[in-house]
Design a protein around this motif. Structure first.
Motif, mmCIF file in Angstrom:
data_model
loop_
_atom_site.group_PDB
_atom_site.id
_atom_site.type_symbol
_atom_site.label_atom_id
_atom_site.label_comp_id
_atom_site.label_asym_id
_atom_site.label_seq_id
_atom_site.Cartn_x
_atom_site.Cartn_y
_atom_site.Cartn_z
ATOM 1 N N LEU A 1 0.833 -1.199 0.000
ATOM 2 C CA LEU A 1 0.000 0.000 0.000
ATOM 3 C C LEU A 1 0.869 1.251 0.000
ATOM 4 O O LEU A 1 2.086 1.193 0.215
ATOM 5 N N LYS A 2 0.235 2.370 -0.232
ATOM 6 C CA LYS A 2 0.925 3.653 -0.139
ATOM 7 C C LYS A 2 1.507 3.796 1.265
ATOM 8 O O LYS A 2 0.867 3.443 2.260
ATOM 9 N N THR A 3 2.728 4.299 1.360
ATOM 10 C CA THR A 3 3.337 4.450 2.675
ATOM 11 C C THR A 3 2.681 5.599 3.445
ATOM 12 O O THR A 3 2.073 6.497 2.851
ATOM 13 N N THR A 4 2.815 5.548 4.749
ATOM 14 C CA THR A 4 2.278 6.630 5.580
ATOM 15 C C THR A 4 2.936 7.952 5.217
ATOM 16 O O THR A 4 2.280 9.005 5.219
ATOM 17 N N HIS A 5 4.223 7.926 4.909
ATOM 18 C CA HIS A 5 4.910 9.163 4.497
ATOM 19 C C HIS A 5 4.276 9.726 3.225
ATOM 20 O O HIS A 5 4.084 10.944 3.108
ATOM 21 N N GLU A 6 3.939 8.857 2.298
ATOM 22 C CA GLU A 6 3.284 9.315 1.068
ATOM 23 C C GLU A 6 1.893 9.859 1.363
ATOM 24 O O GLU A 6 1.449 10.836 0.733
ATOM 25 N N ARG A 7 1.193 9.260 2.321
ATOM 26 C CA ARG A 7 -0.140 9.757 2.691
ATOM 27 C C ARG A 7 -0.025 11.143 3.330
ATOM 28 O O ARG A 7 -0.877 12.016 3.096
ATOM 29 N N TYR A 8 1.017 11.353 4.140
ATOM 30 C CA TYR A 8 1.241 12.690 4.691
ATOM 31 C C TYR A 8 1.518 13.689 3.566
ATOM 32 O O TYR A 8 0.969 14.800 3.548
ATOM 33 N N ALA A 9 2.364 13.282 2.625
ATOM 34 C CA ALA A 9 2.705 14.167 1.507
ATOM 35 C C ALA A 9 1.478 14.510 0.669
ATOM 36 O O ALA A 9 1.364 15.635 0.147
ATOM 37 N N ASP A 10 0.554 13.578 0.551
ATOM 38 C CA ASP A 10 -0.673 13.834 -0.211
ATOM 39 C C ASP A 10 -1.483 14.976 0.401
ATOM 40 O O ASP A 10 -2.127 15.758 -0.326
ATOM 41 N N VAL A 11 -1.476 15.071 1.718
ATOM 42 C CA VAL A 11 -2.215 16.158 2.381
ATOM 43 C C VAL A 11 -1.622 17.496 1.975
ATOM 44 O O VAL A 11 -2.347 18.447 1.638
ATOM 45 N N PHE A 12 -0.302 17.598 1.985
ATOM 46 C CA PHE A 12 0.336 18.861 1.612
ATOM 47 C C PHE A 12 0.146 19.168 0.133
ATOM 48 O O PHE A 12 0.038 20.336 -0.257
ATOM 49 N N ALA A 13 0.077 18.126 -0.693
ATOM 50 C CA ALA A 13 -0.182 18.337 -2.119
ATOM 51 C C ALA A 13 -1.560 18.960 -2.318
ATOM 52 O O ALA A 13 -1.749 19.823 -3.190
ATOM 53 N N ARG A 14 -2.524 18.550 -1.516
ATOM 54 C CA ARG A 14 -3.872 19.124 -1.606
ATOM 55 C C ARG A 14 -3.866 20.588 -1.182
ATOM 56 O O ARG A 14 -4.722 21.371 -1.605
ATOM 57 N N LEU A 15 -2.898 20.966 -0.360
ATOM 58 C CA LEU A 15 -2.742 22.362 0.041
ATOM 59 C C LEU A 15 -2.037 23.180 -1.030
ATOM 60 O O LEU A 15 -1.952 24.402 -0.929
ATOM 61 N N GLY A 16 -1.495 22.494 -2.061
ATOM 62 C CA GLY A 16 -0.766 23.174 -3.124
ATOM 63 C C GLY A 16 0.733 23.058 -3.016
ATOM 64 O O GLY A 16 1.470 23.742 -3.729
ATOM 65 N N PHE A 17 1.206 22.155 -2.126
ATOM 66 C CA PHE A 17 2.642 21.988 -1.921
ATOM 67 C C PHE A 17 3.038 20.548 -2.236
ATOM 68 O O PHE A 17 3.180 19.715 -1.342
ATOM 69 N N SER A 18 3.195 20.255 -3.521
ATOM 70 C CA SER A 18 3.618 18.920 -3.927
ATOM 71 C C SER A 18 5.038 18.670 -3.432
ATOM 72 O O SER A 18 5.884 19.569 -3.443
ATOM 73 N N LEU A 19 5.290 17.432 -3.001
ATOM 74 C CA LEU A 19 6.578 17.113 -2.399
ATOM 75 C C LEU A 19 7.288 16.000 -3.141
ATOM 76 O O LEU A 19 6.666 15.041 -3.616
ATOM 77 N N ASP A 20 8.607 16.118 -3.221
ATOM 78 C CA ASP A 20 9.461 15.038 -3.680
ATOM 79 C C ASP A 20 10.160 14.495 -2.444
ATOM 80 O O ASP A 20 11.129 15.073 -1.944
ATOM 81 N N LEU A 21 9.653 13.388 -1.916
ATOM 82 C CA LEU A 21 10.188 12.854 -0.666
ATOM 83 C C LEU A 21 11.610 12.323 -0.823
ATOM 84 O O LEU A 21 12.319 12.163 0.172
ATOM 85 N N SER A 22 12.030 12.071 -2.056
ATOM 86 C CA SER A 22 13.404 11.598 -2.254
ATOM 87 C C SER A 22 14.414 12.688 -1.916
ATOM 88 O O SER A 22 15.607 12.405 -1.728
ATOM 89 N N ASN A 23 13.955 13.930 -1.825
ATOM 90 C CA ASN A 23 14.843 15.040 -1.490
ATOM 91 C C ASN A 23 14.785 15.412 -0.013
ATOM 92 O O ASN A 23 15.320 16.448 0.394
ATOM 93 N N SER A 24 14.126 14.587 0.802
ATOM 94 C CA SER A 24 14.075 14.862 2.229
ATOM 95 C C SER A 24 15.475 14.790 2.822
ATOM 96 O O SER A 24 16.241 13.865 2.546
ATOM 97 N N ILE A 25 15.833 15.776 3.624
ATOM 98 C CA ILE A 25 17.160 15.848 4.232
ATOM 99 C C ILE A 25 17.078 15.336 5.663
ATOM 100 O O ILE A 25 16.316 15.878 6.468
ATOM 101 N N PRO A 26 17.850 14.313 6.011
ATOM 102 C CA PRO A 26 17.807 13.812 7.395
ATOM 103 C C PRO A 26 18.246 14.875 8.388
ATOM 104 O O PRO A 26 19.015 15.782 8.060
ATOM 105 N N LEU A 27 17.759 14.764 9.615
ATOM 106 C CA LEU A 27 18.217 15.655 10.668
ATOM 107 C C LEU A 27 19.702 15.418 10.915
ATOM 108 O O LEU A 27 20.206 14.311 10.760
#
Length: 333
Positions: free
Chosen positions: A120-146
């Protein structure tokens, strides 16, 4: 805690791809240190046992948040409390977008009959989908670790200098069906320490867990119980300095993943297909119970439903397999 930790890589992608955003994270006080290193992110602490308790408390909370000039709300939790908050924001004219948890697909994945065994879609992708609906599409491959955190003096005194590989082990889980047998984990610890190449840090919480980990720490040299010894902030800093984390399908794996630490996960009656694997990890580092012997796996999303005869599914993951995986990750060529 795991669900909260899983938001961090997504927020990292968000703030780095949209540096002009100002983000307020609503979460419990205890979780605030997870977000301290993210730029343009502040935490508004929720006190659900005090001033934010009940309907009137949530009304008070919505007023506090509106006072911060919030333009839109991303609900990554979608529970009763946030459903109530949604109504308060609706009447205030503030858009409120909620996560789709994929309950129907997860039910199909975990049922015994007519199981649909597909990732299934990962939880991280489901979180990203919420922001996409706000108009902020995300490329999670570019996430920078802390970044790696500086250890406190108390931690340094507890751990001593780093002369070996630092292996974190978090042996507990909320439900027994996704917890590796403790006698098998003890075997893992014994075999690992025999190589004289590791120092093991034990993670857990609660008095019973601490007492159990104290027994291991007193039995094995180079094995240290940090549970109950450090603040959560100091514990996160220690996790950020590990070479590898060995975890169940539980929160500590997600905490390590926030920092880009390699995580080895052990899976019982749950399965990565449900979307809760730690962020950015090599799928080969997820050691799975044998579905040929236990075809109903996964039996639930969170590990709270264990059919008769499935209590020992994790014994199909031999200790020597876990030790070999630790070695391959720590000493990758």
């Amino acid at each position: 805690m795991g669900d909260v930790a899983m938001t961090v890589p997504v927020l990292s992608a968000l703030v780095h791809q949209y540096p002009n955003l100002r983000i307020t994270v609503l979460t419990r006080t205890f979780f605030a240190p997870m977000f301290a290193a993210l730029p343009n992110v502040k935490v508004h602490e929720a006190d659900f046992k005090g001033k934010h308790k009940g309907f009137l408390g949530l009304w008070r909370l919505s007023g506090e948040l509106k006072g911060k000039g919030i333009d839109v709300v991303a609900d990554l939790h979608n529970v009763l409390r946030t459903q109530i908050l949604k109504q308060f924001f609706f009447f205030g004219g503030i858009p409120f977008y909620q996560i789709d948890k994929g309950r129907k697909e997860k039910k199909a994945l975990t049922r015994e009959k007519n199981k649909v065994f597909l990732p299934l879609k990962t939880t991280h992708e489901r979180y990203a989908d919420v922001f996409a609906r706000l108009g902020f599409s995300l490329d999670l491959s570019n996430s920078i670790p802390l970044h790696k955190e500086k250890l406190s003096n108390k931690t340094i005194e507890l751990i001593d200098p780093k002369t070996r590989k630092w292996l974190g082990i978090a042996p507990f889980a909320a439900f027994s069906g996704k917890q590796y047998p403790l006698d098998s984990m003890e075997d893992v610890i014994c075999q690992t320490l025999k190589t004289d190449r590791y120092k093991i840090m034990l993670f857990g919480g609660g008095q019973k867990e601490i007492q159990f980990l104290d027994t291991w720490a007193s039995t094995f040299d180079q094995c240290i119980n940090v549970a109950g010894e450090l603040s959560f902030k100091d514990e996160l800093a220690l996790i950020s300095n590990l070479d590898v984390m060995l975890s169940m399908d539980s929160g500590n794996g997600h905490l390590a993943a926030m920092y880009g630490i390699p995580v080895i996960t052990l899976w019982g009656i749950t399965h990565p297909y449900a979307g809760f694997a730690p962020f950015g990890q090599d799928a080969r580092n997820a050691l799975l119970s044998n579905r040929d012997e236990y075809p109903f796996i996964p039996t639930s999303v969170y590990g709270n439903k264990c059919p008769n005869g499935y209590q020992d599914v994790m014994r199909t993951i031999p200790a020597k397999m876990v030790v070999k995986k630790i070695e391959s990750v720590c000493f990758k060529k």
